[in-house]
Design an enzyme around this catalytic site. Structure first.
Site, PDB file in Angstrom:
ATOM      1  N   HIS A  43      84.685  41.050  70.233  1.00 24.60           N
ATOM      2  CA  HIS A  43      83.128  40.638  70.282  1.00 24.60           C
ATOM      3  C   HIS A  43      82.203  41.115  69.569  1.00 24.60           C
ATOM      4  O   HIS A  43      80.805  40.973  69.371  1.00 24.60           O
ATOM      5  CB  HIS A  43      82.739  41.245  71.812  1.00 24.60           C
ATOM      6  CG  HIS A  43      82.410  42.623  72.033  1.00 24.60           C
ATOM      7  ND1 HIS A  43      83.278  43.799  72.535  1.00 24.60           N
ATOM      8  CD2 HIS A  43      81.180  43.398  71.900  1.00 24.60           C
ATOM      9  CE1 HIS A  43      82.959  44.728  72.458  1.00 24.60           C
ATOM     10  NE2 HIS A  43      81.548  44.869  72.059  1.00 24.60           N
ATOM     11  N   ASP A  81      90.029  40.984  73.715  1.00 25.88           N
ATOM     12  CA  ASP A  81      88.785  41.591  72.825  1.00 25.88           C
ATOM     13  C   ASP A  81      89.312  42.347  71.702  1.00 25.88           C
ATOM     14  O   ASP A  81      89.136  43.545  71.473  1.00 25.88           O
ATOM     15  CB  ASP A  81      87.799  42.313  73.683  1.00 25.88           C
ATOM     16  CG  ASP A  81      86.534  42.423  72.783  1.00 25.88           C
ATOM     17  OD1 ASP A  81      86.481  41.971  71.820  1.00 25.88           O
ATOM     18  OD2 ASP A  81      85.607  43.178  73.516  1.00 25.88           O
ATOM     19  N   SER A  92      81.908  50.245  70.445  1.00 24.68           N
ATOM     20  CA  SER A  92      82.829  48.879  70.699  1.00 24.68           C
ATOM     21  C   SER A  92      83.444  48.791  69.281  1.00 24.68           C
ATOM     22  O   SER A  92      83.141  49.013  68.308  1.00 24.68           O
ATOM     23  CB  SER A  92      82.088  47.508  70.764  1.00 24.68           C
ATOM     24  OG  SER A  92      81.617  47.447  72.109  1.00 24.68           O
TER      25      SER A  92
END
Ligand SMILES: *[C@@H]1O[C@H](CO)[C@@H](O)[C@H](O)[C@H]1NC(C)=O
Ligand SMILES: *[C@@H]1O[C@H](CO)[C@@H](O)[C@H](O)[C@H]1NC(C)=O
Length: 244
Positions: free
Chosen positions: A67, A117, A198
């Site tokens: 992402h 992801d 992230s």
């Protein structure tokens, strides 16, 4: 309960080097760490802003989340849109900024539920390894629930009254909660990763066990990671193919 508290105390002692963390030292609930304590940590930057974290797998390969390939407006970013800072505790200075030559995201990445992801990036030039710039090996198995792991990054340190972001790298010890078919979970209310972390590393025994993927809206619960050992064959394949 006792065992978990004991492990946590040990972990805090290690991270803080004898200093008792205060509640406002809130990654969430972490504290400043030096890049030598996580020399595999990199900062992925877009338009001069910190965007995501990542981990150094080898001199020219970075592992991150799929992402992270998208900006806030869900536009897909290309390799040329990224700069990666390595070898610095500060996202905005020191170390070296390196360009990205190629990105490969998992083919089955799903942006709605964040399954698969995970992504790899090839750097435009090889890194020079030092005390501040090192690779981290991929874990071959998932850690048992109750294991202490460290997650690090330049993500938000608080969400209230507004998101606030550190300049200095943060690290926090989190307990592994377990894995299911899709994800690995670790962390808790008060000790977890947040927006901006992230793609960054979850580490046990100097091995990469997870990649930060999803968090609760207010970063007030466990973090969802992609398990590195579960994606090991995809990773090795992607790394080999992106080198071509
Ligand atoms: C995520 O979405 C994909 C595609 O829609 C689906 O195949 C998969 O089962 C979903 N996984 C979870 C954990 O919801
Ligand atoms: C690695 O070191 C060489 C020789 O000093 C230098 O030319 C190169 O730019 C360095 N690469 C990085 C990514 O720092």
């Amino acid at each position: 309960m006792f065992i978990q508290s004991f492990l946590l105390l040990l972990a805090i002692g290690f991270l803080s080097a004898g200093r008792v963390p205060r509640p406002e030292e809130r990654i969430i609930g972490g504290q400043n760490i030096e890049i030598e304590q996580a020399p595999w940590q990199v900062s992925l930057q877009v338009n001069g802003e910190p965007h995501c974290g990542g981990s150094i797998y080898s001199k020219d390969i970075i592992i991150t989340a799929a992402h992270c390939r998208f900006d806030k407006k869900k536009r897909r970013l290309e390799a040329r849109d990224f700069l990666i800072r390595v070898g610095s505790s500060l996202w905005n200075s020191k170390g070296t900024l390196v360009k990205v030559a190629a990105i490969r995201s998992h083919e089955n990445y799903n942006s709605t539920n964040l399954t698969k992801d995970i992504a790899v990036m090839r750097l435009s030039e090889p890194l020079n390894f030092t005390d501040k710039v090192k690779s981290i090996p991929l874990a071959e198995r998932n850690p048992a629930p109750g294991t202490v792991a460290m997650v690090s990054g330049w993500g938000a340190t608080s969400t209230y009254p507004k998101l606030s972001y550190p300049v200095h790298l943060q690290g926090v010890d989190v307990l592994i909660l377990g894995v299911n078919q899709f994800f690995l979970f670790a962390g808790s209310y008060g000790q977890t990763s947040c927006f901006g972390d992230s793609g960054g590393p979850l580490v046990v025994d100097q091995q990469l066990v997870g990649v930060v993927s999803g968090v609760f809206e207010y970063c007030d619960g466990p973090t969802q990671f992609i398990s590195v050992s579960d994606e090991r064959s995809w990773l090795l394949n992607a790394i080999a193919s992106i080198k071509l």
